[in-house]
Design a protein around this motif. Sequence first.
Motif, mmCIF file in Angstrom:
data_model
loop_
_atom_site.group_PDB
_atom_site.id
_atom_site.type_symbol
_atom_site.label_atom_id
_atom_site.label_comp_id
_atom_site.label_asym_id
_atom_site.label_seq_id
_atom_site.Cartn_x
_atom_site.Cartn_y
_atom_site.Cartn_z
ATOM 1 N N ASP A 1 0.769 -1.062 -0.105
ATOM 2 C CA ASP A 1 -0.044 -0.017 0.157
ATOM 3 C C ASP A 1 0.835 1.093 0.075
ATOM 4 O OD1 ASP A 1 -1.979 1.889 0.035
ATOM 5 O OD2 ASP A 1 -3.149 0.862 1.493
ATOM 6 N N THR A 2 1.691 1.424 -0.890
ATOM 7 C CA THR A 2 2.546 2.488 -1.185
ATOM 8 C C THR A 2 2.073 3.144 -2.579
ATOM 9 O OG1 THR A 2 4.386 1.262 -1.886
ATOM 10 C CG2 THR A 2 4.427 1.479 0.301
ATOM 11 N N ALA A 3 2.261 4.389 -2.820
ATOM 12 C CA ALA A 3 2.384 4.990 -4.067
ATOM 13 C C ALA A 3 3.519 5.533 -4.560
ATOM 14 C CB ALA A 3 1.246 6.091 -3.662
ATOM 15 N N THR A 4 4.730 5.304 -3.925
ATOM 16 C CA THR A 4 6.000 5.734 -4.436
ATOM 17 C C THR A 4 6.995 4.514 -4.278
ATOM 18 O OG1 THR A 4 6.652 6.350 -2.020
ATOM 19 C CG2 THR A 4 5.952 8.174 -3.560
ATOM 20 N N ASP A 5 8.006 4.531 -5.083
ATOM 21 C CA ASP A 5 8.903 3.551 -5.545
ATOM 22 C C ASP A 5 10.169 3.628 -4.582
ATOM 23 O OD1 ASP A 5 10.719 1.617 -6.636
ATOM 24 O OD2 ASP A 5 10.469 2.615 -8.628
ATOM 25 N N SER A 6 10.303 2.744 -3.853
ATOM 26 C CA SER A 6 11.350 2.629 -2.837
ATOM 27 C C SER A 6 12.851 2.534 -3.539
ATOM 28 C CB SER A 6 11.261 1.261 -1.836
ATOM 29 O OG SER A 6 11.299 0.318 -2.573
ATOM 30 N N HIS A 7 12.754 2.332 -4.837
ATOM 31 C CA HIS A 7 14.065 2.435 -5.498
ATOM 32 C C HIS A 7 14.586 3.851 -5.621
ATOM 33 C CE1 HIS A 7 12.891 -1.647 -6.779
ATOM 34 N NE2 HIS A 7 13.984 -1.921 -7.118
ATOM 35 N N LEU A 8 13.563 4.712 -5.739
ATOM 36 C CA LEU A 8 13.745 6.172 -5.815
ATOM 37 C C LEU A 8 13.600 7.145 -4.831
ATOM 38 C CD1 LEU A 8 11.691 6.263 -9.144
ATOM 39 C CD2 LEU A 8 13.987 6.216 -8.952
ATOM 40 N N THR A 9 12.638 6.622 -3.682
ATOM 41 C CA THR A 9 12.638 7.568 -2.358
ATOM 42 C C THR A 9 12.004 6.586 -1.313
ATOM 43 O OG1 THR A 9 11.590 9.466 -1.681
ATOM 44 C CG2 THR A 9 10.228 7.866 -3.007
ATOM 45 N N LEU A 10 11.877 7.152 -0.208
ATOM 46 C CA LEU A 10 11.514 6.308 0.971
ATOM 47 C C LEU A 10 9.830 6.441 1.147
ATOM 48 C CD1 LEU A 10 12.298 4.635 3.660
ATOM 49 C CD2 LEU A 10 12.511 6.716 4.708
ATOM 50 N N PRO A 11 9.173 5.319 0.925
ATOM 51 C CA PRO A 11 7.660 5.289 0.662
ATOM 52 C C PRO A 11 7.287 5.353 2.453
ATOM 53 C CG PRO A 11 8.402 3.587 -0.577
ATOM 54 C CD PRO A 11 9.744 4.097 0.166
ATOM 55 N N THR A 12 6.119 5.898 2.477
ATOM 56 C CA THR A 12 5.610 6.049 4.041
ATOM 57 C C THR A 12 4.215 4.862 3.905
ATOM 58 O OG1 THR A 12 6.462 8.113 4.125
ATOM 59 C CG2 THR A 12 4.458 7.400 5.644
ATOM 60 N N ILE A 13 4.278 4.199 5.015
ATOM 61 C CA ILE A 13 3.042 3.358 5.247
ATOM 62 C C ILE A 13 2.650 3.894 6.526
ATOM 63 C CG2 ILE A 13 2.314 1.084 6.059
ATOM 64 C CD1 ILE A 13 3.338 1.038 3.325
ATOM 65 N N SER A 14 1.467 4.660 6.609
ATOM 66 C CA SER A 14 1.123 5.514 7.545
ATOM 67 C C SER A 14 -0.116 4.540 8.418
ATOM 68 C CB SER A 14 0.263 6.754 6.984
ATOM 69 O OG SER A 14 -0.661 6.503 6.114
ATOM 70 N N PHE A 15 -0.236 3.293 8.248
ATOM 71 C CA PHE A 15 -1.322 2.801 9.155
ATOM 72 C C PHE A 15 -0.857 2.427 10.500
ATOM 73 C CE2 PHE A 15 -1.459 0.973 4.552
ATOM 74 C CZ PHE A 15 -2.842 1.480 4.274
ATOM 75 N N THR A 16 -1.858 2.203 11.294
ATOM 76 C CA THR A 16 -1.522 1.808 12.742
ATOM 77 C C THR A 16 -1.134 0.440 12.701
ATOM 78 O OG1 THR A 16 -3.922 0.690 12.808
ATOM 79 C CG2 THR A 16 -3.640 2.959 13.167
ATOM 80 N N GLU A 17 -0.589 0.174 14.007
ATOM 81 C CA GLU A 17 0.144 -0.969 14.259
ATOM 82 C C GLU A 17 -1.022 -2.307 13.850
ATOM 83 O OE1 GLU A 17 3.184 -3.239 17.575
ATOM 84 O OE2 GLU A 17 2.336 -1.134 17.803
ATOM 85 N N GLN A 18 -2.202 -1.837 14.552
ATOM 86 C CA GLN A 18 -3.378 -2.853 14.429
ATOM 87 C C GLN A 18 -3.544 -3.460 13.095
ATOM 88 O OE1 GLN A 18 -3.290 -0.345 16.177
ATOM 89 N NE2 GLN A 18 -2.971 -1.101 18.559
ATOM 90 N N ARG A 19 -3.794 -2.397 11.988
ATOM 91 C CA ARG A 19 -3.915 -2.453 10.741
ATOM 92 C C ARG A 19 -2.799 -3.345 10.091
ATOM 93 N NH1 ARG A 19 -5.588 -1.009 5.103
ATOM 94 N NH2 ARG A 19 -3.758 -1.869 4.201
ATOM 95 N N ILE A 20 -1.457 -2.994 10.515
ATOM 96 C CA ILE A 20 -0.666 -3.669 9.749
ATOM 97 C C ILE A 20 -0.548 -5.182 10.175
ATOM 98 C CG2 ILE A 20 2.252 -3.903 9.795
ATOM 99 C CD1 ILE A 20 2.096 -0.574 9.947
ATOM 100 N N ASP A 21 -0.793 -5.384 11.508
ATOM 101 C CA ASP A 21 -0.813 -6.677 12.082
ATOM 102 C C ASP A 21 -1.667 -7.430 11.343
ATOM 103 O OD1 ASP A 21 0.225 -8.640 14.128
ATOM 104 O OD2 ASP A 21 -1.747 -8.614 14.528
ATOM 105 N N SER A 22 -3.052 -6.967 11.250
ATOM 106 C CA SER A 22 -4.189 -7.603 10.770
ATOM 107 C C SER A 22 -4.088 -7.830 9.417
ATOM 108 C CB SER A 22 -5.511 -7.074 11.276
ATOM 109 O OG SER A 22 -5.467 -5.885 10.179
ATOM 110 N N ILE A 23 -3.434 -7.030 8.405
ATOM 111 C CA ILE A 23 -3.347 -7.172 6.977
ATOM 112 C C ILE A 23 -1.921 -7.413 6.402
ATOM 113 C CG2 ILE A 23 -3.936 -5.984 4.859
ATOM 114 C CD1 ILE A 23 -6.387 -6.290 6.584
ATOM 115 N N GLU A 24 -1.243 -6.450 6.554
ATOM 116 C CA GLU A 24 0.334 -6.430 5.757
ATOM 117 C C GLU A 24 1.048 -7.831 6.465
ATOM 118 O OE1 GLU A 24 -1.179 -2.775 4.238
ATOM 119 O OE2 GLU A 24 -1.275 -3.711 6.367
ATOM 120 N N LEU A 25 0.752 -8.195 7.844
ATOM 121 C CA LEU A 25 1.652 -9.171 8.414
ATOM 122 C C LEU A 25 1.041 -10.530 7.992
ATOM 123 C CD1 LEU A 25 2.901 -7.617 11.514
ATOM 124 C CD2 LEU A 25 4.392 -7.914 9.397
#
Length: 972
Positions: free
Chosen positions: A217-241
Amino acid sequence: MSKKILLIALSFISVVKAQQLDPLRAENSLEQKQWVDSIMKTMTIDEKIGQLFMMQAYSNKDKKHEKFIADMITKYHVGSLIFMKGTPEKQVVLTNRYQKLAKKVPLLIGFDGEWGLDMRLKNTYRFPWNMTLGAVQDQKLLEKLGERIGEQCKRVGIHVNFAPVVDINTNANNPIIGNRSFGEKKENVAEKSIAFTKGMQKAGVLANAKHFPGHGDTATDSHLTLPTISFTEQRIDSIELYPFKKQFDAGVASVMTAHLSIPSLEGNTSLPSSLSERVVTSLLKEKLGFLGLIFTDGLNMKGAANYSTPAEINLAAFMAGNDILLIPQDVPNTVTLFKESITKGTLTEERLDYSIEKILKAKFLLGLQSFTPIPEENLIEDLNTIEDELLHRELLKNAITLIKDTSNSIPIQNLEDKKIAYVSLGDAKGSYFVRELKNYAKVDVVSDKHLGSLIKKLKKYNLVIVGFHKSNKNPWKSYKYSNKDLVWLQEIARNKNIILDVFASPYSLLQVKTFTNIEGIVLSYQNSKLSQELSAQALFGAFPIKGKLPVSINEDFKAGEGIQTASLKRLEYTIPEAAGFSSTKLSAIDRYIDTILKQKMAPGGQILVARNGKVVYNKSFGYQTDNKRRKVKNSDLYDLASLTKILATLPVVMKLEEDKKLSIYSELDHLLPDYEKSNKDVLNIKQILSHYAQLKSWIPFYTKTLDSVTGKISKDLYRKRKSKEFGIRVARDLYLKSSYKDSIKSFIKDSDLREREGYKYSDLGYYILKDVVESKYKESLDKVVEKEFYKSLGLDRTSYKPLKKFNWKEIVPTEQDDYYRNQLLRGYVHDMGAAMQGGVGGHAGLFANANDVAKIMQMYLQDGYYGGVQYLQPETIDKFNTRYYAEVKNRRGLGFDKPQINPREKPTCGCVSEKSFGHSGFTGTYTWADPNSGILYVFLSNRVYPTMKNRKLVKSNIRTKIQRAIQEAVLN
């Protein structure tokens, strides 16, 4: 139980579970530990530090680069390499060379091959992107894919493949993940990635779950810059992880940490997650309990490289908890900094040894305790196998997804009612798609520079297939519609019934404002040749559509949706091994073709081979004539001669019998009043079709129309121009007297019967059967068979009197006639009697290509079923495919020829079953089908060119020799 004891117990259980899930632990763990300990005892600090680096190596660069890598290995003890662009041959050579330099501890070789070696190496196999695979519902196919990619990696000496991507692509604007993700549903991503991992690690190559803790869930390319993931820890735990945790439970061997800014996990927003101790150690290692190898993402990427100096970044990454630093920059200063940190105590040897032990465990697990050089011979062949294409085909077939079908038009049926156009949108080609569509029906390519003109051209069509084609070069290529394409799509849909087939990312549909007027939408995901071919086959029901949408398209279509379709049992086009043939053995056909051409048995021809409804060989060869001006194409039409009997007259007779409008025991005097009180009045259909009716083999009607003095056509019976009196066209600018049709009927009716009973092949019965058919339907045979069979079967390359439908260039000439019509016969039936019936005979007159012949024969093989229609009942097929006079050595069925009873006869190779059936034709045609083996064979040629005196093809029995080669190509 006290709280303290409970905590100790839980801690013990956690440790035991972690040990059980250690993905780096070998089965012979004691031997593994002994080897690791023995190596570590002898290692210097410099050697240990060197094991942490995975340097970027190329196999397409110069000697300077190769020396640089060699120096890194010998001087800095670099323990791992990741190969980038190049060729497999050079990579193997370099791997063997570099491994020889790493004397104490062999190198760990890494690779970034998400869709196979093709991601980096030329001349290797390309499998589908993950987004395509996300639509596949059979997880076993994903496991097979992982295993095959693992085998390919192992073949070139790769030990860890940085795949699969387990990022959940919940952001449609993600510029770097997108097609590399299995989709937006966490369960789907987990299932697919686990299956892939299981397969690859089964092959002995370490899988790598990336990019932790989730780059979807990023809109930027980490090859070019540092993307930001602004979700809560709970959201990251339930979805991304979620998929990472499932991967850890399933035993994935390694993880790659991403360069992301995640404020909810790391307070320092400028610190990449790959350098964060909270993310790598606290979360990944401690909370989630991951014990496998941890790689950073490439440290040359701007998402990390912008943070500090290369040496400081490398140290920070290691201190964060990573084991291997991927593509580190400035190794010399990094080594110095590491040693200074150990001296200062900011980095301990214990921390260093912790990672070195893991790295060495992985190397032992991979068999690197006893490295042997990689074989260099047969490398390209080993990396590009038939099995690869078989797997690729199955993956794509299972991925094709139908998400809308409001008019129930997919798969396409009722071809007799369809006028189909194809319109191409996008900036890539769809030629393979169109070519395959034309195997099933008449499909016209319609294009114009102006929308208004295009809409006018489309007026006569009632179905428009719109193909949206975008570049298939790599998964990052733009999938978007141009504004023009969007306008044209909506306007075409507003005016016509359309099927939109998308050969691009499903995200392309996000640009479409409304789907209201689009009746059908198919997702084919990629614009490869194979994807185009298979999608066309799916549209016509050659196989079921099974895929499900991996991502959502706004509120219109949700991830997980997909309309399932059934097979219509139309012909499928594939490779020999998919139908149980050996490609190598089947190539024997090509050698027979060479013989045909070299010995001038025929100028050219077409051969088609299918098995169980799968066409595996469909080739044209040679030229239309021996002047070699026009090569034969698969679409070209041949004069089928006597194949007309079983492809035109017979199916109609079968239908009449099935509809109880006649029976096989019906006698002629009941069917045709003219035959009452004739010598043929009690002949029945069974006798006629079995060539057991004592009819003469043929009557040379045309000789009766030649001048007895000059030998030329009678001026009383022929004219150069058509009129009411002279209306039977027998050739170009040559018309027979209209009343002569009645004369032919009289000649047949009044002809003597043969005195001897028994089998005698005769055309005359089919003249009679033509009259029977036309009397029952009150229409000519050509119109009857077209209406009852050809149109709905999709036989758009089959016709009597083909010049009325086709350009003369598409029709292969037969004979240079110098005895009757005195001209080159192109588009006019070669058989003289059929010509004297205006080109429509019950025994001859039909023209077609091999593909269309195969459709009718496949219908017979499938017990009368084809394309969703039951044309004839199975019992009808059985009744006509039966010998009724076998006891008197008559091999014939009812209309169908059958295998030989008399050894002197050679209608087949003698290697087909008794249930098989077919026919041959005078012009050099042949078709045969065998229900037992499922094999269908079509051979078309104009062996009568330049004249019918050319009997080399017949005398050589080469058609049945090819039949034997086909049988011998079947895999056991």
